[in-house]
Design a protein around this motif. Sequence first.
Motif, PDB file in Angstrom:
ATOM      1  N   LEU A  30       0.821  -1.205   0.000  1.00 46.55           N
ATOM      2  CA  LEU A  30       0.000   0.000   0.000  1.00 46.55           C
ATOM      3  C   LEU A  30       0.852   1.251   0.000  1.00 46.55           C
ATOM      4  N   GLY A  31       1.780   1.373   0.945  1.00 47.45           N
ATOM      5  CA  GLY A  31       2.623   2.551   0.987  1.00 47.45           C
ATOM      6  C   GLY A  31       3.480   2.584   2.228  1.00 47.45           C
ATOM      7  N   PHE A  32       4.241   3.683   2.344  1.00 51.30           N
ATOM      8  CA  PHE A  32       5.157   3.862   3.449  1.00 51.30           C
ATOM      9  C   PHE A  32       4.589   4.868   4.440  1.00 51.30           C
ATOM     10  N   LYS A  33       5.229   4.970   5.586  1.00 45.52           N
ATOM     11  CA  LYS A  33       4.806   5.903   6.630  1.00 45.52           C
ATOM     12  C   LYS A  33       4.765   7.319   6.057  1.00 45.52           C
ATOM     13  N   ASP A  34       3.736   8.071   6.420  1.00 47.25           N
ATOM     14  CA  ASP A  34       3.512   9.466   6.025  1.00 47.25           C
ATOM     15  C   ASP A  34       3.127   9.628   4.558  1.00 47.25           C
ATOM     16  N   ASP A  35       2.779   8.564   3.869  1.00 48.86           N
ATOM     17  CA  ASP A  35       2.245   8.679   2.509  1.00 48.86           C
ATOM     18  C   ASP A  35       0.754   8.981   2.585  1.00 48.86           C
ATOM     19  N   VAL A  36       0.274   9.765   1.632  1.00 51.83           N
ATOM     20  CA  VAL A  36      -1.161  10.003   1.500  1.00 51.83           C
ATOM     21  C   VAL A  36      -1.653   9.046   0.417  1.00 51.83           C
ATOM     22  N   HIS A  85      16.104  16.983   6.122  1.00 45.18           N
ATOM     23  CA  HIS A  85      17.567  16.934   6.219  1.00 45.18           C
ATOM     24  C   HIS A  85      18.044  15.702   6.978  1.00 45.18           C
ATOM     25  N   LYS A  86      17.268  15.222   7.954  1.00 43.40           N
ATOM     26  CA  LYS A  86      17.620  13.985   8.650  1.00 43.40           C
ATOM     27  C   LYS A  86      17.510  12.802   7.691  1.00 43.40           C
ATOM     28  N   GLU A  87      16.511  12.874   6.834  1.00 47.33           N
ATOM     29  CA  GLU A  87      16.259  11.796   5.874  1.00 47.33           C
ATOM     30  C   GLU A  87      17.424  11.640   4.895  1.00 47.33           C
ATOM     31  N   ALA A  88      18.060  12.750   4.532  1.00 47.11           N
ATOM     32  CA  ALA A  88      19.181  12.698   3.590  1.00 47.11           C
ATOM     33  C   ALA A  88      20.326  11.862   4.160  1.00 47.11           C
ATOM     34  N   LYS A  89      20.612  11.999   5.446  1.00 48.39           N
ATOM     35  CA  LYS A  89      21.676  11.215   6.066  1.00 48.39           C
ATOM     36  C   LYS A  89      21.301   9.739   6.117  1.00 48.39           C
ATOM     37  N   ALA A  95      -4.709  17.847   8.924  1.00 48.82           N
ATOM     38  CA  ALA A  95      -3.759  16.740   9.040  1.00 48.82           C
ATOM     39  C   ALA A  95      -2.718  16.812   7.934  1.00 48.82           C
ATOM     40  N   LYS A  96      -3.124  17.231   6.727  1.00 55.37           N
ATOM     41  CA  LYS A  96      -2.175  17.376   5.623  1.00 55.37           C
ATOM     42  C   LYS A  96      -1.179  18.497   5.892  1.00 55.37           C
ATOM     43  N   LYS A  97      -1.645  19.601   6.528  1.00 57.10           N
ATOM     44  CA  LYS A  97      -0.737  20.705   6.859  1.00 57.10           C
ATOM     45  C   LYS A  97       0.296  20.257   7.892  1.00 57.10           C
ATOM     46  N   VAL A  98      -0.161  19.535   8.900  1.00 64.16           N
ATOM     47  CA  VAL A  98       0.750  19.027   9.922  1.00 64.16           C
ATOM     48  C   VAL A  98       1.755  18.069   9.295  1.00 64.16           C
ATOM     49  N   LEU A  99       1.296  17.212   8.401  1.00 63.56           N
ATOM     50  CA  LEU A  99       2.172  16.267   7.723  1.00 63.56           C
ATOM     51  C   LEU A  99       3.213  17.002   6.890  1.00 63.56           C
ATOM     52  N   ALA A 100       2.807  18.024   6.155  1.00 61.80           N
ATOM     53  CA  ALA A 100       3.744  18.787   5.328  1.00 61.80           C
ATOM     54  C   ALA A 100       4.823  19.447   6.186  1.00 61.80           C
ATOM     55  N   GLU A 101       4.442  19.986   7.315  1.00 63.85           N
ATOM     56  CA  GLU A 101       5.418  20.625   8.214  1.00 63.85           C
ATOM     57  C   GLU A 101       6.388  19.598   8.786  1.00 63.85           C
ATOM     58  N   ASN A 102       5.862  18.445   9.193  1.00 66.93           N
ATOM     59  CA  ASN A 102       6.728  17.397   9.728  1.00 66.93           C
ATOM     60  C   ASN A 102       7.704  16.883   8.681  1.00 66.93           C
ATOM     61  N   LEU A 103       7.229  16.717   7.448  1.00 67.92           N
ATOM     62  CA  LEU A 103       8.102  16.234   6.383  1.00 67.92           C
ATOM     63  C   LEU A 103       9.190  17.242   6.065  1.00 67.92           C
ATOM     64  N   LYS A 104       8.853  18.522   6.116  1.00 66.07           N
ATOM     65  CA  LYS A 104       9.835  19.566   5.833  1.00 66.07           C
ATOM     66  C   LYS A 104      10.933  19.549   6.901  1.00 66.07           C
ATOM     67  N   GLN A 105      10.544  19.378   8.161  1.00 67.99           N
ATOM     68  CA  GLN A 105      11.525  19.347   9.242  1.00 67.99           C
ATOM     69  C   GLN A 105      12.378  18.080   9.208  1.00 67.99           C
ATOM     70  N   ARG A 106      11.809  16.999   8.713  1.00 66.88           N
ATOM     71  CA  ARG A 106      12.497  15.722   8.699  1.00 66.88           C
ATOM     72  C   ARG A 106      13.370  15.530   7.457  1.00 66.88           C
TER      73      ARG A 106
END
Length: 147
Positions: free
Chosen positions: A12-18, A56-60, A43-54
Amino acid sequence: MELILKQDVQNLGFKDDVVTVKNGYGRNYLIPQGFAQLATASAKKVLAENLKQRAHKEAKIVADAKALAETLKGLEIKISAKAGGEKLFGSITNIDIVAALEKAGQSIDRKFITSGIVKRTGKYSATVRLHRDVIVDLPYEIVAEKA
């Protein structure tokens, strides 16, 4: 029905996918099990903010996964099993592949390895998902155990 996944759901998908699913699947399985929540505007706005903050961590994490993928490609994995000719007595599964990787010094959870059940000697390939963006083919060989 649009849902935001709270964790990875296979096929189906991964965590935080719509994702868009049928109403019954979402209402009767995903939401009660805690796998998803409704994708409302807030909920989509909160998700977008969380993804934006995450991001740079995701790149590592992706860089580490790619480095691990390169080391896995370089490994030669041989799994010995009891066999009568080419046919094995039993079978080789993900658990056996994980054990062989442990001997080689790599620790990977078995739920991230997809290989199927092998019942003959020879060369095979397993798929290892290290990250949602990093999927590597892991070649391995099954040899007959010498008595």
